[in-house]
Write an enzyme that holds these catalytic residues in place. Sequence first.
Site, short mmCIF file in Angstrom:
data_model
loop_
_atom_site.label_atom_id
_atom_site.label_comp_id
_atom_site.label_asym_id
_atom_site.label_seq_id
_atom_site.Cartn_x
_atom_site.Cartn_y
_atom_site.Cartn_z
N CYS A 1 0.80 -1.18 -0.14
CA CYS A 1 -0.07 -0.16 -0.10
C CYS A 1 0.81 1.18 0.01
O CYS A 1 0.75 2.18 -0.86
CB CYS A 1 -0.90 -0.13 1.20
SG CYS A 1 -2.11 1.45 1.21
N HIS B 1 -26.40 21.43 -0.45
CA HIS B 1 -26.48 22.03 -1.88
C HIS B 1 -25.69 23.30 -1.98
O HIS B 1 -25.50 24.05 -1.23
CB HIS B 1 -28.14 22.61 -1.64
CG HIS B 1 -28.24 23.03 -3.07
ND1 HIS B 1 -28.70 22.18 -4.16
CD2 HIS B 1 -28.62 24.32 -3.55
CE1 HIS B 1 -29.15 23.02 -5.19
NE2 HIS B 1 -29.04 24.40 -4.74
N LYS C 1 -0.06 5.35 -6.03
CA LYS C 1 -0.91 5.17 -6.90
C LYS C 1 -2.05 6.58 -6.71
O LYS C 1 -2.23 7.40 -7.75
CB LYS C 1 -1.85 4.08 -7.00
CG LYS C 1 -3.01 3.99 -7.90
CD LYS C 1 -4.24 4.43 -7.34
CE LYS C 1 -5.00 3.97 -6.09
NZ LYS C 1 -5.64 2.70 -5.96
N CYS D 1 -1.44 1.72 -3.08
CA CYS D 1 -2.43 2.86 -2.70
C CYS D 1 -2.13 4.23 -2.70
O CYS D 1 -2.48 4.95 -3.48
CB CYS D 1 -3.53 2.59 -1.39
SG CYS D 1 -3.49 0.91 -0.46
N GLU E 1 -25.95 15.28 -2.79
CA GLU E 1 -27.38 15.50 -2.47
C GLU E 1 -28.33 14.52 -3.20
O GLU E 1 -29.30 14.36 -2.85
CB GLU E 1 -27.93 16.68 -2.60
CG GLU E 1 -27.92 17.57 -3.81
CD GLU E 1 -28.08 19.05 -3.77
OE1 GLU E 1 -29.13 19.21 -3.22
OE2 GLU E 1 -27.55 19.85 -4.72
N TYR F 1 -9.47 -3.22 -11.21
CA TYR F 1 -9.44 -1.71 -10.55
C TYR F 1 -7.90 -1.09 -10.86
O TYR F 1 -8.03 -0.04 -11.31
CB TYR F 1 -10.03 -1.68 -9.08
CG TYR F 1 -8.91 -2.03 -8.18
CD1 TYR F 1 -7.95 -0.94 -7.52
CD2 TYR F 1 -8.86 -3.28 -7.63
CE1 TYR F 1 -7.34 -1.33 -6.43
CE2 TYR F 1 -7.91 -3.51 -6.63
CZ TYR F 1 -7.00 -2.58 -6.09
OH TYR F 1 -6.28 -3.03 -5.12
N GLU G 1 -7.44 2.32 -13.16
CA GLU G 1 -6.89 3.30 -12.51
C GLU G 1 -5.58 3.90 -13.26
O GLU G 1 -5.25 5.17 -13.39
CB GLU G 1 -6.31 2.93 -11.22
CG GLU G 1 -7.66 2.78 -10.10
CD GLU G 1 -7.28 2.20 -8.91
OE1 GLU G 1 -8.06 2.51 -7.75
OE2 GLU G 1 -6.22 2.11 -8.46
C1 FAD Z 1 -1.36 -0.83 -7.51
C2 FAD Z 1 -2.13 -1.01 -6.27
C3 FAD Z 1 -2.93 -0.18 -5.95
C4 FAD Z 1 -3.81 -0.46 -4.72
N1 FAD Z 1 -4.59 0.37 -4.23
C5 FAD Z 1 -5.31 -0.10 -3.30
C6 FAD Z 1 -6.29 1.15 -2.69
O1 FAD Z 1 -6.57 2.20 -3.46
N2 FAD Z 1 -7.13 0.78 -1.69
C7 FAD Z 1 -6.79 -0.28 -0.95
O2 FAD Z 1 -7.60 -0.42 0.31
N3 FAD Z 1 -5.98 -1.02 -1.25
C8 FAD Z 1 -5.24 -1.03 -2.40
N4 FAD Z 1 -4.42 -2.05 -2.86
C9 FAD Z 1 -4.21 -3.15 -2.11
C10 FAD Z 1 -3.42 -3.19 -0.98
O3 FAD Z 1 -2.14 -2.58 -1.10
C11 FAD Z 1 -3.29 -4.62 -0.36
O4 FAD Z 1 -4.57 -4.93 -0.20
C12 FAD Z 1 -2.74 -4.34 1.13
O5 FAD Z 1 -1.26 -3.71 1.05
C13 FAD Z 1 -2.57 -5.83 1.76
O6 FAD Z 1 -1.59 -5.64 2.98
P1 FAD Z 1 -0.98 -6.98 3.51
O7 FAD Z 1 -0.39 -6.64 4.91
O8 FAD Z 1 -1.80 -8.35 3.35
O9 FAD Z 1 0.10 -6.96 2.56
P2 FAD Z 1 1.27 -5.88 2.01
O10 FAD Z 1 1.04 -4.75 2.35
O11 FAD Z 1 1.70 -6.39 0.56
O12 FAD Z 1 2.67 -6.19 2.97
C14 FAD Z 1 3.44 -7.60 2.74
C15 FAD Z 1 4.81 -7.32 3.24
O13 FAD Z 1 5.49 -8.45 3.35
C16 FAD Z 1 6.79 -8.42 2.65
N5 FAD Z 1 7.30 -9.81 2.48
C17 FAD Z 1 6.63 -10.64 1.81
N6 FAD Z 1 7.57 -11.85 1.80
C18 FAD Z 1 8.12 -11.80 2.68
C19 FAD Z 1 8.96 -12.73 3.41
N7 FAD Z 1 9.34 -13.90 3.14
N8 FAD Z 1 9.96 -12.27 4.50
C20 FAD Z 1 9.64 -11.16 4.98
N9 FAD Z 1 8.86 -9.87 4.32
C21 FAD Z 1 8.27 -10.30 3.14
C22 FAD Z 1 6.76 -7.49 1.65
O14 FAD Z 1 7.71 -7.07 1.16
C23 FAD Z 1 5.65 -6.66 1.85
O15 FAD Z 1 6.30 -5.48 2.41
C24 FAD Z 1 -3.38 -1.68 -3.96
C25 FAD Z 1 -2.49 -2.67 -4.48
C26 FAD Z 1 -1.96 -2.39 -5.59
C27 FAD Z 1 -0.88 -3.11 -6.13
#
Ligand code: FAD
Length: 456
Positions: free
Chosen positions: A42, A438, A50, A47, A443, A176, A180
């Site tokens: 994110c 308004h 973006k 997010c 609205e 999405y 976007e």
């Molecule tokens: C282009 C794009 C736009 C988006 N826009 C939106 C939006 O507008 N609104 C919204 O709500 N959501 C949006 N999302 C979705 C949102 O980013 C995810 O749903 C959210 O980040 C999920 O959180 P998470 O904690 O599951 O994983 P993540 O935030 O993906 O975090 C996972 C972390 O784990 C780390 N990792 C992976 N494997 C390992 C490992 N083996 N050891 C150590 N670290 C590791 C990664 O490096 C990462 O930092 C978007 C996603 C993308 C790709």
Amino acid sequence: MSYQYDLFVIGAGSGGVRASRIAASKGYKVAVAEGSALGGTCVNIGCVPKKLFVYGSEYGHGFDEAKGFGWSTDKVEFDWPTLRDNKTKEIERLNGIYGTMLEKAGVEIINGYAKFIDAHTVEVNGVHYTAEKILVAVGAKPFIPDIQGAEFVVSSNEMFFLEQLPKKALVVGGGYIAVEFAGILNGLNVETSLIYRGDQVLRGFDQDIRDFASNEYKKSGIDVRLNTDIAKIELVDANQREGEKLVTFQDGRTEKVDLILYATGRVPNTDGLNLDAAGVELEKGAIKVNKHFKTTTDTIFALGDVINRVQLTPVAIGEAMALISYWFDGNEAEYDYDNIPTAVFSQPPIGTVGLSEEEAEQRGIDFRVYQTDFRAMKHTISGGDARSMMKLLVNNADDKVIGCHMVGDYAGEIIQGLGIAIKAGATKADFDATVGVHPSSAEEFVTFSEASLKKR
Ligand SMILES: Cc1cc2nc3c(=O)[nH]c(=O)nc-3n(C[C@H](O)[C@H](O)[C@H](O)COP(=O)(O)OP(=O)(O)OC[C@H]3O[C@@H](n4cnc5c(N)ncnc54)[C@H](O)[C@@H]3O)c2cc1C
């Protein structure tokens, strides 16, 4: 048996940061391993950057529209490196804030990718760490189909760091993220085509919203091509590693473009975790969990995109809070996935909460639909021809509003407030009794009358 930590979190993204921070503040000894940048998808490649790009690209139309309001904007120029690098600076600032926040909460940050050794042990950079509980919050990654020339395409990850802005781009996908990015590129004056193999973009959204939004995308200048797919991609100059690409479509037509973005879905990020060593099972590629995010191993939990329920940041955070409440307060309540408000930051944006018309039908609900579309006041003199659309679904049995949908300026902001009303069980009568703001587009949601009843 004693362990080094009460909780070891793998992944410092939306879910992992929240879980580790709150668990530490409640007295757990916590470590979090992060292989990339703090904040996860994110903050770094989702997010936040973006949305900054969306803001940047909206000026593309904004300068044109300003003329109708008396502004002279003859010498307008855009410099991609400025937007890209200012975005990166802001993200680095946020990375720092996340680090400080975790440290202040007493969480130990371990830089590196973690993998399982057993149900209580992970390894990072060759060092073993043991914990009573382990939480897997590793998120998801882009999925690119195995087509000929896939090595010449980019995913959303690379879009945030492009050396140059292309002159001509294809965005492949109908979700999405695809719409976007098509909006971002189009707003930045890139000749943009959106290629989708299905009948209409934004599968899963209300059909009227999909049709309306898709038409607005076309009006804004995006070349939306449905029922279209790519057969292969080659380099125009085969002696170069980069440069113009020659795309062959499945109907045999060819086209030269500078950039091809595949936004064709995301898959759980489980590679390299060595889940087998800990007895953690997958279901359709996602980590299998019960209602309290427990995996098939009692001491290991998982949440966020890696369990592939609803891939959104507030949901990953909400799941983390539900898990904390289960651990520390014994709260057995399941996380509630109903009525999650969401926005698509396309241009125009979409806001939605509750059921689509198709979902309401599938559930056998007896409901009525109010619907309207109109030219927002701004566009009466902006010279633009953008229209907005709003739609309300009401259950005939109890008058409750069961779905709100909007395409148009500020849809994401507007739908957040309506999300509260829907969550609180507001009826159409409550909407009617609410005084409108308004003049605003919003609205319309409180002035729907018999006249706007949709014939179904
Ligand atoms: C282009 C794009 C736009 C988006 N826009 C939106 C939006 O507008 N609104 C919204 O709500 N959501 C949006 N999302 C979705 C949102 O980013 C995810 O749903 C959210 O980040 C999920 O959180 P998470 O904690 O599951 O994983 P993540 O935030 O993906 O975090 C996972 C972390 O784990 C780390 N990792 C992976 N494997 C390992 C490992 N083996 N050891 C150590 N670290 C590791 C990664 O490096 C990462 O930092 C978007 C996603 C993308 C790709």
